[in-house]
Design a protein around this motif. Structure first.
Motif, mmCIF file in Angstrom:
data_model
loop_
_atom_site.group_PDB
_atom_site.id
_atom_site.type_symbol
_atom_site.label_atom_id
_atom_site.label_comp_id
_atom_site.label_asym_id
_atom_site.label_seq_id
_atom_site.Cartn_x
_atom_site.Cartn_y
_atom_site.Cartn_z
ATOM 1 N N VAL A 56 0.854 -1.185 0.000
ATOM 2 C CA VAL A 56 0.000 0.000 0.000
ATOM 3 C C VAL A 56 0.890 1.235 0.000
ATOM 4 N N THR A 57 0.770 2.053 -1.039
ATOM 5 C CA THR A 57 1.564 3.275 -1.141
ATOM 6 C C THR A 57 0.793 4.434 -0.526
ATOM 7 N N LEU A 58 1.461 5.149 0.372
ATOM 8 C CA LEU A 58 0.817 6.203 1.152
ATOM 9 C C LEU A 58 1.595 7.509 1.038
ATOM 10 N N ASP A 59 0.892 8.598 1.244
ATOM 11 C CA ASP A 59 1.543 9.906 1.316
ATOM 12 C C ASP A 59 1.594 10.317 2.787
ATOM 13 N N ASP A 60 2.301 9.528 3.578
ATOM 14 C CA ASP A 60 2.372 9.754 5.023
ATOM 15 C C ASP A 60 3.795 9.422 5.477
ATOM 16 N N HIS A 61 4.604 10.463 5.656
ATOM 17 C CA HIS A 61 5.990 10.250 6.056
ATOM 18 C C HIS A 61 6.098 9.728 7.488
ATOM 19 N N GLY A 62 5.002 9.777 8.224
ATOM 20 C CA GLY A 62 5.007 9.246 9.580
ATOM 21 C C GLY A 62 5.291 7.758 9.636
ATOM 22 N N ILE A 63 5.021 7.043 8.530
ATOM 23 C CA ILE A 63 5.265 5.599 8.535
ATOM 24 C C ILE A 63 6.759 5.278 8.464
ATOM 25 N N LEU A 64 7.574 6.306 8.198
ATOM 26 C CA LEU A 64 9.019 6.106 8.076
ATOM 27 C C LEU A 64 9.798 6.659 9.266
ATOM 28 N N ARG A 65 9.152 7.481 10.086
ATOM 29 C CA ARG A 65 9.871 8.213 11.113
ATOM 30 C C ARG A 65 9.756 7.582 12.485
ATOM 31 N N ASP A 66 10.878 7.068 12.991
ATOM 32 C CA ASP A 66 10.926 6.619 14.368
ATOM 33 C C ASP A 66 11.839 7.561 15.137
ATOM 34 N N VAL A 67 12.004 7.302 16.421
ATOM 35 C CA VAL A 67 12.829 8.149 17.272
ATOM 36 C C VAL A 67 14.004 7.328 17.785
ATOM 37 N N ASP A 68 15.193 7.676 17.324
ATOM 38 C CA ASP A 68 16.410 7.012 17.798
ATOM 39 C C ASP A 68 17.207 7.889 18.748
ATOM 40 N N ARG A 69 17.151 9.214 18.509
ATOM 41 C CA ARG A 69 17.940 10.158 19.306
ATOM 42 C C ARG A 69 17.057 11.336 19.719
ATOM 43 N N PRO A 70 17.432 12.049 20.781
ATOM 44 C CA PRO A 70 16.604 13.171 21.255
ATOM 45 C C PRO A 70 16.262 14.186 20.178
ATOM 46 N N ASP A 71 17.193 14.437 19.252
ATOM 47 C CA ASP A 71 16.926 15.411 18.189
ATOM 48 C C ASP A 71 15.718 15.018 17.331
ATOM 49 N N ASP A 72 15.442 13.722 17.240
ATOM 50 C CA ASP A 72 14.326 13.257 16.414
ATOM 51 C C ASP A 72 12.985 13.744 16.946
ATOM 52 N N LEU A 73 12.910 14.025 18.242
ATOM 53 C CA LEU A 73 11.640 14.454 18.842
ATOM 54 C C LEU A 73 11.191 15.818 18.330
ATOM 55 N N SER A 74 12.144 16.656 17.989
ATOM 56 C CA SER A 74 11.806 18.020 17.579
ATOM 57 C C SER A 74 11.688 18.192 16.080
ATOM 58 N N HIS A 75 11.790 17.083 15.360
ATOM 59 C CA HIS A 75 11.691 17.143 13.899
ATOM 60 C C HIS A 75 10.666 16.139 13.392
ATOM 61 N N PRO A 76 9.384 16.376 13.693
ATOM 62 C CA PRO A 76 8.365 15.470 13.177
ATOM 63 C C PRO A 76 8.330 15.531 11.658
ATOM 64 N N PRO A 77 7.840 14.481 11.027
ATOM 65 C CA PRO A 77 7.830 14.444 9.559
ATOM 66 C C PRO A 77 6.867 15.452 8.968
#
Length: 199
Positions: free
Chosen positions: A176-197
């Motif tokens: 299923v192809t989606l236009d939702d970058h949220g399916i690719l974004r996890d949190v590995d480091r603290p900086d990831d919290l402030s850069h939502p997709p």
């Protein structure tokens, strides 16, 4: 008319028994901009699309300290420290007596997947297929497994996740192809919290 999210045929299973070593602390408790912890936000979003939501934790985890929302069934993974495969196997084993035909496997550090995306994927799920989400050619999460594949998932161990299983059942995969970058974004480091997709 009953809302689709009350259909119990597909269970939402959130894997949250990892150690998050790259984050530097227990990332499950890290706060997002809305004040919710990372894990709580992920579970709340999962509850928007699935009426039956379960969270896989380590045996010693304190669910209250992790702010797990009410109505969520906890699954304790005795061998969680061995890796994601072991946690996933424990989660699937907990479903053995359910009447569900499919399970959506989500990661506890991916709070930015939209509820609409989860509902769209859930609508594709059945007992005989594996539903895989893609965005811009990249495979993301969640992955939805029909009940046919649960016995194999229960055999997973250590760090070996379900990639091999998906590859070996390519004929049963629904992409299923989606236009939702949220399916690719996890949190590995603290900086990831402030850069939502950006979707």
């Amino acid at each position: 008319m009953t809302e689709p999210r009350h259909n119990p045929e597909c269970i939402g299973l959130v894997l949250a028994a990892g150690t998050g070593q790259r984050f530097g602390s227990d990332k499950r408790c890290a706060k997002l901009a809305d004040g919710n912890s990372l894990l709580r936000a992920t579970v709340l979003r999962t509850q928007e699309a699935f009426s039956d939501v379960r969270v896989v934790l380590k045996a010693e985890d304190d669910a209250q300290a992790l702010a797990i929302p009410p109505g969520v069934q906890l699954v304790r993974a005795a061998h969680a420290k061995q890796g994601m495969g072991s946690s996933l196997a424990a989660g699937i084993q907990s479903l053995a007596h359910s009447q569900a035909t499919a399970v959506a496997v989500l990661l506890g550090d991916m709070p930015w997947i939209s509820a609409a995306t989860l509902r769209q994927l859930r609508a594709q799920a059945d007992a005989e297929h594996i539903v895989v989400a893609y965005c811009e050619g990249q495979r993301g999460h969640p992955v939805l497994f029909g009940r046919r594949f649960w016995p194999e998932l229960m055999q997973l161990q250590g760090e070996n996740g379900a990639k091999g299983l998906i590859a070996s059942h390519a004929q049963q995969v629904i992409a299923v192809t989606l236009d939702d970058h949220g399916i690719l974004r996890d949190v590995d480091r603290p900086d990831d919290l402030s850069h939502p997709p950006i979707s």
